[in-house]
Design a protein around this motif. Sequence first.
Motif, PDB file in Angstrom:
ATOM      1  N   TRP A 142     -74.387  10.140 -13.704  1.00  0.00           N
ATOM      2  CA  TRP A 142     -75.744  10.421 -13.228  1.00  0.00           C
ATOM      3  C   TRP A 142     -76.171  11.851 -13.562  1.00  0.00           C
ATOM      4  N   GLU A 143     -77.466  12.007 -13.739  1.00  0.00           N
ATOM      5  CA  GLU A 143     -78.010  13.362 -13.794  1.00  0.00           C
ATOM      6  C   GLU A 143     -79.359  13.362 -13.090  1.00  0.00           C
ATOM      7  N   ILE A 144     -79.882  14.556 -12.891  1.00  0.00           N
ATOM      8  CA  ILE A 144     -81.184  14.629 -12.224  1.00  0.00           C
ATOM      9  C   ILE A 144     -82.235  15.099 -13.217  1.00  0.00           C
ATOM     10  N   GLN A 145     -83.307  14.329 -13.309  1.00  0.00           N
ATOM     11  CA  GLN A 145     -84.482  14.742 -14.077  1.00  0.00           C
ATOM     12  C   GLN A 145     -85.391  15.441 -13.064  1.00  0.00           C
ATOM     13  N   ALA A 146     -85.393  16.767 -13.121  1.00  0.00           N
ATOM     14  CA  ALA A 146     -86.086  17.521 -12.072  1.00  0.00           C
ATOM     15  C   ALA A 146     -87.598  17.349 -12.161  1.00  0.00           C
ATOM     16  N   THR A 147     -88.232  17.294 -10.984  1.00  0.00           N
ATOM     17  CA  THR A 147     -89.687  17.299 -10.958  1.00  0.00           C
ATOM     18  C   THR A 147     -90.193  18.612 -10.363  1.00  0.00           C
ATOM     19  N   GLU A 148     -89.322  19.296  -9.669  1.00  0.00           N
ATOM     20  CA  GLU A 148     -89.678  20.587  -9.097  1.00  0.00           C
ATOM     21  C   GLU A 148     -88.392  21.368  -8.850  1.00  0.00           C
ATOM     22  N   ILE A 149     -88.362  22.632  -9.221  1.00  0.00           N
ATOM     23  CA  ILE A 149     -87.170  23.445  -8.973  1.00  0.00           C
ATOM     24  C   ILE A 149     -87.570  24.718  -8.244  1.00  0.00           C
ATOM     25  N   LYS A 150     -86.639  25.197  -7.422  1.00  0.00           N
ATOM     26  CA  LYS A 150     -86.966  26.403  -6.654  1.00  0.00           C
ATOM     27  C   LYS A 150     -85.763  27.333  -6.619  1.00  0.00           C
ATOM     28  N   LEU A 151     -86.020  28.581  -6.904  1.00  0.00           N
ATOM     29  CA  LEU A 151     -84.968  29.584  -6.760  1.00  0.00           C
ATOM     30  C   LEU A 151     -84.896  29.955  -5.283  1.00  0.00           C
ATOM     31  N   VAL A 152     -83.731  29.795  -4.663  1.00  0.00           N
ATOM     32  CA  VAL A 152     -83.586  30.151  -3.252  1.00  0.00           C
ATOM     33  C   VAL A 152     -83.113  31.593  -3.127  1.00  0.00           C
ATOM     34  N   GLY A 153     -82.037  31.911  -3.837  1.00  0.00           N
ATOM     35  CA  GLY A 153     -81.546  33.299  -3.821  1.00  0.00           C
ATOM     36  C   GLY A 153     -80.974  33.632  -5.188  1.00  0.00           C
ATOM     37  N   SER A 154     -81.409  34.729  -5.768  1.00  0.00           N
ATOM     38  CA  SER A 154     -80.944  35.044  -7.111  1.00  0.00           C
ATOM     39  C   SER A 154     -79.579  35.730  -7.056  1.00  0.00           C
ATOM     40  N   ALA A 155     -78.874  35.758  -8.193  1.00  0.00           N
ATOM     41  CA  ALA A 155     -77.595  36.469  -8.298  1.00  0.00           C
ATOM     42  C   ALA A 155     -77.629  37.278  -9.580  1.00  0.00           C
ATOM     43  N   PRO A 156     -77.641  38.580  -9.459  1.00  0.00           N
ATOM     44  CA  PRO A 156     -77.712  39.428 -10.659  1.00  0.00           C
ATOM     45  C   PRO A 156     -76.407  39.406 -11.448  1.00  0.00           C
ATOM     46  N   GLU A 190     -89.566  30.473 -12.882  1.00  0.00           N
ATOM     47  CA  GLU A 190     -88.463  31.304 -12.370  1.00  0.00           C
ATOM     48  C   GLU A 190     -87.135  31.006 -13.069  1.00  0.00           C
ATOM     49  N   ILE A 191     -87.130  30.124 -14.072  1.00  0.00           N
ATOM     50  CA  ILE A 191     -85.870  29.637 -14.654  1.00  0.00           C
ATOM     51  C   ILE A 191     -84.972  30.783 -15.125  1.00  0.00           C
ATOM     52  N   GLY A 192     -85.587  31.829 -15.650  1.00  0.00           N
ATOM     53  CA  GLY A 192     -84.817  32.966 -16.156  1.00  0.00           C
ATOM     54  C   GLY A 192     -83.953  33.619 -15.088  1.00  0.00           C
ATOM     55  N   ARG A 193     -84.352  33.490 -13.830  1.00  0.00           N
ATOM     56  CA  ARG A 193     -83.584  34.118 -12.743  1.00  0.00           C
ATOM     57  C   ARG A 193     -82.583  33.140 -12.126  1.00  0.00           C
ATOM     58  N   MET A 194     -82.590  31.885 -12.609  1.00  0.00           N
ATOM     59  CA  MET A 194     -81.626  30.906 -12.067  1.00  0.00           C
ATOM     60  C   MET A 194     -80.305  31.043 -12.808  1.00  0.00           C
ATOM     61  N   THR A 195     -79.690  32.191 -12.607  1.00  0.00           N
ATOM     62  CA  THR A 195     -78.480  32.537 -13.336  1.00  0.00           C
ATOM     63  C   THR A 195     -77.260  32.033 -12.570  1.00  0.00           C
ATOM     64  N   THR A 196     -76.101  32.146 -13.228  1.00  0.00           N
ATOM     65  CA  THR A 196     -74.843  31.748 -12.590  1.00  0.00           C
ATOM     66  C   THR A 196     -74.701  32.434 -11.229  1.00  0.00           C
ATOM     67  N   GLY A 197     -74.452  31.629 -10.203  1.00  0.00           N
ATOM     68  CA  GLY A 197     -74.252  32.175  -8.859  1.00  0.00           C
ATOM     69  C   GLY A 197     -75.482  32.142  -7.989  1.00  0.00           C
ATOM     70  N   SER A 198     -76.662  31.935  -8.611  1.00  0.00           N
ATOM     71  CA  SER A 198     -77.861  31.906  -7.766  1.00  0.00           C
ATOM     72  C   SER A 198     -77.984  30.540  -7.092  1.00  0.00           C
ATOM     73  N   SER A 199     -78.709  30.513  -5.974  1.00  0.00           N
ATOM     74  CA  SER A 199     -78.861  29.262  -5.238  1.00  0.00           C
ATOM     75  C   SER A 199     -80.211  28.642  -5.562  1.00  0.00           C
ATOM     76  N   VAL A 200     -80.196  27.305  -5.673  1.00  0.00           N
ATOM     77  CA  VAL A 200     -81.420  26.610  -6.079  1.00  0.00           C
ATOM     78  C   VAL A 200     -81.620  25.339  -5.266  1.00  0.00           C
ATOM     79  N   SER A 201     -82.845  24.909  -5.265  1.00  0.00           N
ATOM     80  CA  SER A 201     -83.237  23.679  -4.598  1.00  0.00           C
ATOM     81  C   SER A 201     -83.892  22.810  -5.676  1.00  0.00           C
ATOM     82  N   ILE A 202     -83.398  21.593  -5.848  1.00  0.00           N
ATOM     83  CA  ILE A 202     -83.861  20.755  -6.959  1.00  0.00           C
ATOM     84  C   ILE A 202     -84.417  19.435  -6.426  1.00  0.00           C
TER      85      ILE A 202
END
Length: 456
Positions: A88-102, A63-75
Amino acid sequence: MNIQRTLVKHALASEAPAEQILVEGWVRTRRDSKTFSFLEVNDGTSLASIQVVADAGIPGYEEIGRMTTGSSVSILGRLIESPGKQKWEIQATEIKLVGSAPETYPLQKKGHSPEFLRTIAHLRPRTNLFGAIFRTRSRMAAAVHQFFLERDFVWVHTPIITASDCEGAGEMFRVTTMDPLAENKGYDNDFFGKPANLTVSGQLEGETFACALSNIYTFGPTFRAENSNTSRHAAEFWMIEPEIAFCDIYGDMDIAESFIKHIARTMLNDASGDFEFFCKFVDKGLRARLEEVAEKPFVRCSYTEAIEIMQASGEKFEYPPYWGMDMQSEHERFLTEKHFKCPVIVYNYPKEIKPFYMRLNEDGKTVTAMDVLVPGIGEIIGGSQREERLDILEGNIDRMGMDKEAYYWYNDLRRYGTVPHAGFGVGFERLIMFVTGVQNIRDVLPFPRTPRNCEF
Ligand code: 4AD
Ligand code: MG
């Protein structure tokens, strides 16, 4: 995901790496390479965003393509030391699109003007500037309570709907259930059976509590139908109004000065990063100004002296100063910014330009009003010692053509165990402008109300 959410602010302030954390927020920017993506995620708990590195192929990456500026995500991921600028930074193991922003999302790019952002007041808290302003507003509200509660003041919740007019300036919003277009049926048929309005000040009700509990303050919404479109006036604003029994005008000035110093010091000690941001991007002179205010004693200058100073200054004013005039913003700013170059308390104003409740001085011409003027703002506080002598107070009420009957309860404070007492009102928004350097009151109110503007 059964793990508790970590706020970005806490993740960034972490003392050690973590095997698994969950952060949630809105994507500020995203950069993709062939095998991984960088996401800047901000949840509004701090100015700084956290950088997330998401390798291609982890769960949710499709879903990375839809994780655009303004969209909400869970990391979900590991908190690790960052090789980049940030700690610090986060090395993600799972990402989730919560709400997209066109692409219609209005905050695609940085650097929008405050004027444009006012038209999207529902989205502007997501910007760096407005996030910092509204976090600061909350912290300053806490600092206000801290100041008074530490000094044994009781917070009193005075009414928002009232039938009295404190300032007598005719700037009230009427409260009614009657249809203005219907035929006039008279106040008898209205909800309260008499004219009612939104409060312009909690002072009169506050005085009743000061004359019982000694030290009180109010802190709440205040309304003025002033038809002036300035950068310092709003139709709905918050006011802080302390009232102190057994206190005169000089004691009142002392408290006002300590209060402003406390607020300046609180801001100077801000460790969140927001203050740094204001100093860097909003007002380069902010830190120096607050330091001076926190350290140096305020100048105290009578109204009469202030008029003389301005008349002798050679300064070109739009409204030339004369004894008896109401001071304009240009006069206030001349005194505090050009002449004294520090906060000034102007006191003992002509009685004709002040409300009925202020105490008459021996000279019979002036009343014990005091205004605190600060650089960058002008008037931030207005206050006075109150008239505690029943005969003089009733004389004022008559002279100003007010209804004595309606103020019987206020006059009772003088009839039964009257005491000298004093207080002042601080415009909370002007206080926020003062500590942030923000120039327009519309930018420190979540949803500003001004003439012909009541959006959202
Ligand atoms: O000087 P003001 O009108 O004083 C009073 O209302 C007194 N009853 C206060 C008191 O003695 N308890 O208002 C106090 C402060 C001003 O100095 C200003 O900072 C702020 O309230 N203020 C406004 N702020 C934003 N928009 C407006 N329209 C404001 N009018 C006043
Ligand atoms: Mg005033």
